[in-house]
Design a protein around this motif. Structure first.
Motif, PDB file in Angstrom:
ATOM      1  N   PHE A  10      78.647  49.030  32.608  1.00 13.60           N
ATOM      2  CA  PHE A  10      78.818  48.050  31.533  1.00 13.60           C
ATOM      3  C   PHE A  10      80.055  48.375  30.692  1.00 13.60           C
ATOM      4  O   PHE A  10      80.857  47.488  30.370  1.00 13.60           O
ATOM      5  CB  PHE A  10      77.564  48.025  30.642  1.00 13.60           C
ATOM      6  N   ALA A  11      80.211  49.668  30.368  1.00 17.85           N
ATOM      7  CA  ALA A  11      81.368  50.068  29.557  1.00 17.85           C
ATOM      8  C   ALA A  11      82.671  49.735  30.267  1.00 17.85           C
ATOM      9  O   ALA A  11      83.639  49.271  29.646  1.00 17.85           O
ATOM     10  CB  ALA A  11      81.296  51.558  29.239  1.00 17.85           C
ATOM     11  N   VAL A  12      82.702  49.947  31.588  1.00 17.22           N
ATOM     12  CA  VAL A  12      83.915  49.644  32.358  1.00 17.22           C
ATOM     13  C   VAL A  12      84.184  48.139  32.343  1.00 17.22           C
ATOM     14  O   VAL A  12      85.333  47.693  32.217  1.00 17.22           O
ATOM     15  CB  VAL A  12      83.771  50.171  33.804  1.00 17.22           C
ATOM     16  N   MET A  13      83.100  47.355  32.430  1.00 17.42           N
ATOM     17  CA  MET A  13      83.252  45.899  32.383  1.00 17.42           C
ATOM     18  C   MET A  13      83.871  45.451  31.060  1.00 17.42           C
ATOM     19  O   MET A  13      84.785  44.618  31.032  1.00 17.42           O
ATOM     20  CB  MET A  13      81.888  45.215  32.545  1.00 17.42           C
ATOM     21  N   VAL A  14      83.376  46.017  29.967  1.00 17.88           N
ATOM     22  CA  VAL A  14      83.907  45.648  28.652  1.00 17.88           C
ATOM     23  C   VAL A  14      85.385  46.008  28.573  1.00 17.88           C
ATOM     24  O   VAL A  14      86.223  45.215  28.118  1.00 17.88           O
ATOM     25  CB  VAL A  14      83.116  46.347  27.528  1.00 17.88           C
ATOM     26  N   TYR A  15      85.711  47.206  29.061  1.00 16.22           N
ATOM     27  CA  TYR A  15      87.097  47.680  29.036  1.00 16.22           C
ATOM     28  C   TYR A  15      88.019  46.716  29.776  1.00 16.22           C
ATOM     29  O   TYR A  15      89.066  46.301  29.271  1.00 16.22           O
ATOM     30  CB  TYR A  15      87.141  49.081  29.654  1.00 16.22           C
ATOM     31  N   THR A  16      87.578  46.320  30.986  1.00 19.33           N
ATOM     32  CA  THR A  16      88.387  45.408  31.791  1.00 19.33           C
ATOM     33  C   THR A  16      88.515  44.052  31.114  1.00 19.33           C
ATOM     34  O   THR A  16      89.594  43.453  31.092  1.00 19.33           O
ATOM     35  CB  THR A  16      87.745  45.229  33.182  1.00 19.33           C
ATOM     36  N   ALA A  17      87.414  43.588  30.546  1.00 17.74           N
ATOM     37  CA  ALA A  17      87.450  42.301  29.863  1.00 17.74           C
ATOM     38  C   ALA A  17      88.441  42.340  28.701  1.00 17.74           C
ATOM     39  O   ALA A  17      89.202  41.393  28.487  1.00 17.74           O
ATOM     40  CB  ALA A  17      86.054  41.943  29.351  1.00 17.74           C
ATOM     41  N   LEU A  18      88.446  43.466  27.969  1.00 16.10           N
ATOM     42  CA  LEU A  18      89.355  43.568  26.826  1.00 16.10           C
ATOM     43  C   LEU A  18      90.815  43.576  27.265  1.00 16.10           C
ATOM     44  O   LEU A  18      91.677  43.015  26.594  1.00 16.10           O
ATOM     45  CB  LEU A  18      89.047  44.833  26.022  1.00 16.10           C
TER      46      LEU A  18
END
Lengths: 443, 274
Positions: free
Chosen positions: A227-235
């Motif tokens: 999930f954290a990686v997803m947020v990072y990529t989205a940002l």
């Protein structure tokens, strides 16, 4: 026995006030530079975020690696609102705020609706009434279809609620904010932005928890890391959706409104909330999940509900901390929310003691001071050696004190209060009394 | 279809008198039939035993009653209500409490907190009241603590309330586990090998304790036990399992001389007794 004792809340209040005015005085008197003033604030912000993670991992026993994701959501979520107030990027001063509030209320509405409808029961009922006329698999498929339709309908209803609310909220907020003087509307917007950062993060963490909390502890850790990686990529790609977030170039133009009173006030308020929650029946039940999940549910504790509560609350704390962080430097970049940074709160709570609020706050301060202090102490050109020295310190401390600085113990008012002193009446028919032979006392 | 429905309504009226009514209970793990077509009834107020050699499936039956495992097939009725498929915490709230074979206390918490956690369902205040310390919190929290202390006093543990559960001696841990189970206010208590690891004197005390608890709290008790002295000493009715199936049921006297049971435990039955 009857020794006169100062109540623990007085000593704790005294220490808190001392710390608060100490920093305040040092800043006002010019004894510390702006740089160190920010370091102290960062320590308190980290403490808020780490308290949230300690609630999830230390008190509730759920190993989460996704904390930084909620921190990031809180940071960007609040920054959009305050930047709007300053630059009107959305067209009006409160456009972003109105959209976010309406969206969140709509989402909550959908969640409550879906929960109230009791979809599994509905599905069972539809399937069983259909199965009189159809084959079981046909009835089952139609039941699933019906449930999906109901979900879609309730989602559509919540979108309608959100749109309607926005139509009401946007002009109302606009008039309120523009009619207030600058001195009143600014703190109001900031407070709303902080709460909003927390609530968006809490809402997202509730949804993430709903999907992931059924996983066993290690698997949960990996999934939240995802999930954290997803947020990072989205940002990194956020500018494709909202231009002003600027994606990988970094978001600028956020008003740097975080000051020591805001940060310290936030920390104190959230610490009080967490302490009161933990020292109640809900908190004890939450801790029992960490101690033994199977025993806990066999004692009537709704384990899923408490895991969700801890995870959502932890997400809220991370969100508020992120929001304060966004307004500390006035600049946000996705690299501040990378996976590696995500280990900081984990290191802090393990170092301070899993299941100790005192330890977390202490460790956060030490962490910030060591990282920044080494920068000053080390000679020019050797700054990067900080990341050799501080792991060595960590290693040594973990070897010498494997359960962290404080283990699960607490200080002062944060401690679990002792039960009020009273003479416990021993019933006539107790084990000590008549019914059973006395040999049980000599085990 | 209709005949079957009639039959179930008829038995359901009868099962009002029963605390526990288990029919055709089966649990399959992969290729292993851990429990196969298990039937058992326990009347209200009864003190019943479930015995069998290691691996017979006794604890699996307990785990299905308390909802930790979902049965592959079969029905469990508790006071006429269907249990199978319900979540463990719901089953506990309906009135079934249990202890565990290898004591499962909240080791790192105090004796008092162990019992107070079991009172959580009956705390009487909500989260907002807990955080704000307003409303019912103060009064209810004090009442809850006092009830927990009173319960500890019944078990002679009132002086231990602030000690960590893991620091108690073994016998006291067993007693605390029973006290904690009783805090959930059950009507049916399941005891999984309460006498495990106890010497004869200790298990003698335990038997007194079980009798006492049953009377004092008006309980129905079902227990799993390996120590024949305990089972034969207190149970009114015994069900014997082997390889997941019921091989005998009856009064302690009948079980003691039952050939199937002796074969299951001792290998062959040339004039021996359990």
């Amino acid at each position: 026995m009857k020794r006169l004792q100062v109540p623990s809340w007085i000593t704790t209040l005294a220490v808190a006030l001392l710390a608060f005015f100490g920093v305040w005085y040092a800043k006002q008197g010019g004894h510390i530079s702006v740089y160190w003033y920010q370091v102290v604030q960062l320590a308190a912000i980290t403490a808020i975020s780490a308290l949230g993670l300690n609630l999830i991992y230390g008190f509730n026993g759920q190993f989460s690696l996704g904390h930084i994701g909620f921190y990031a959501i809180g940071a960007y979520g609040s920054a959009l609102i305050t930047k709007d107030y300053v630059t009107k990027w959305s067209g009006s001063q409160t456009g972003a705020l109105a959209w976010m509030l309406a969206g969140q209320i709509g989402l909550v509405f959908a969640l409550v609706l879906i929960n109230k409808l009791g979809l599994p029961v509905v599905k069972k009922r539809i399937s069983s009434s259909l199965s009189e006329h159809l084959a079981p698999h046909e009835a089952n498929t139609l039941g699933t279809l019906a449930v999906l339709l109901i979900s879609a309908a309730s989602l559509a209803a919540s979108v309608a609620v959100a749109l309607g609310l926005h139509a009401l909220l946007a002009p109302a907020l606009e008039t309120i904010i523009s009619s207030l003087p600058e001195g009143a509307s600014r703190p109001l917007i900031f407070a709303l932005a902080l709460i909003n950062g927390g609530s968006i993060a809490a809402l997202v963490s509730y949804l993430v928890g709903l999907a992931l909390l059924r996983l066993g502890s290690d698997y949960f850790g990996i999934a939240t890391l995802g999930f954290a990686v997803m947020v990072y990529t989205a940002l990194q790609n956020s500018d494709l959706v909202i231009e002003t977030m600027k994606g990988a170039r970094g978001m600028v133009g956020i008003p740097p409104w975080s000051t020591w009173p805001w940060v310290a006030g936030g920390l104190v308020l959230l610490a009080i909330v967490m302490r009161n929650m933990l020292r109640s029946s809900h908190g004890r039940a939450m801790i029992s999940v960490r101690e033994d999940e199977i025993a806990s549910q066999s004692m009537g504790v709704d384990v899923t509900q408490l895991k969700n509560l801890a995870f959502t609350m932890g997400g809220f704390y991370a969100g508020v901390a992120g929001a304060l962080y966004a307004h500390l430097y006035g600049f946000l970049h996705p690299s501040s929310f990378s996976m590696i940074k995500g280990f900081d709160p984990l290191i802090i709570i393990v170092f301070g003691g899993l299941g100790s609020m005192t330890g977390t706050i202490l460790a956060s301060v030490m962490f910030a001071l060591v990282i920044e202090g080494l920068r000053v102490i080390l000679p020019q050109g050797f700054e990067d050696w900080r990341f050799v020295i501080y792991p060595i310190i960590l290693l040594l401390i973990m070897l010498l004190r494997p359960s962290g600085l404080l283990g699960t113990s607490e200080w002062g008012w944060l401690r679990a209060p002792l039960p009020p002193e009273r003479d416990i009446p021993v019933p006539n028919r107790s084990l000590r009394g008549s019914a059973v032979s006395a040999s049980s006392e000599e085990e | 279809m209709e005949a079957a429905q009639l039959a179930t309504t008829a038995t359901e009226t009868a099962s009002e008198e029963l605390s526990l009514d288990i029919r055709g209970l089966t649990k399959v793990f992969g290729g292993l039939r851990a429990v196969s077509d298990f039937d058992m009834t326990v009347p209200r107020g009864g003190l019943y035993g479930l015995i069998g050699p290691n691996g017979a499936g006794k604890t699996t039956v307990f785990n299905m009653i308390t909802g930790l495992y979902a049965p592959t097939e079969g029905q469990i009725l508790f006071q006429g209500q269907e249990l199978s498929g319900a979540a463990p915490y719901r089953i506990t709230r309906m009135g079934i409490a249990r202890t565990f074979q290898n004591i499962r206390l909240f080791q790192g918490l105090t004796v008092l907190d162990n019992v107070r956690i079991a009172f959580h369902t009956h705390s009487g205040y909500n989260l907002v009241e807990a955080i704000s310390r307003l409303g019912r919190f103060g009064r209810q929290e004090r009442a809850l603590t006092e009830r927990a202390q009173d319960l500890l006093a019944v078990f002679g543990l009132q002086d231990r309330q602030l000690e960590l559960a893991k620091n108690l001696p073994y016998g006291e841990q067993r007693r605390l586990e029973i006290a904690r189970a009783l805090a959930t206010q059950p009507q049916l208590l399941l005891l999984d090998e309460p006498a495990a690891g106890m010497n004869p004197t200790e298990s003698e005390t335990l038997m007194g304790l079980i009798r006492f608890v049953r009377e004092e709290f008006a309980l129905t008790i079902l227990l799993i036990e390996h120590q024949m002295r305990v089972v034969m000493g207190i149970c009114e009715w015994i069900t014997v399992m082997d390889f997941g199936q019921v091989i005998a049921r009856g009064t302690p006297e009948e079980i003691r001389t039952n050939e199937n049971v002796i074969v299951a435990y001792l290998g062959h039955a040339s004039g021996r007794e359990l």
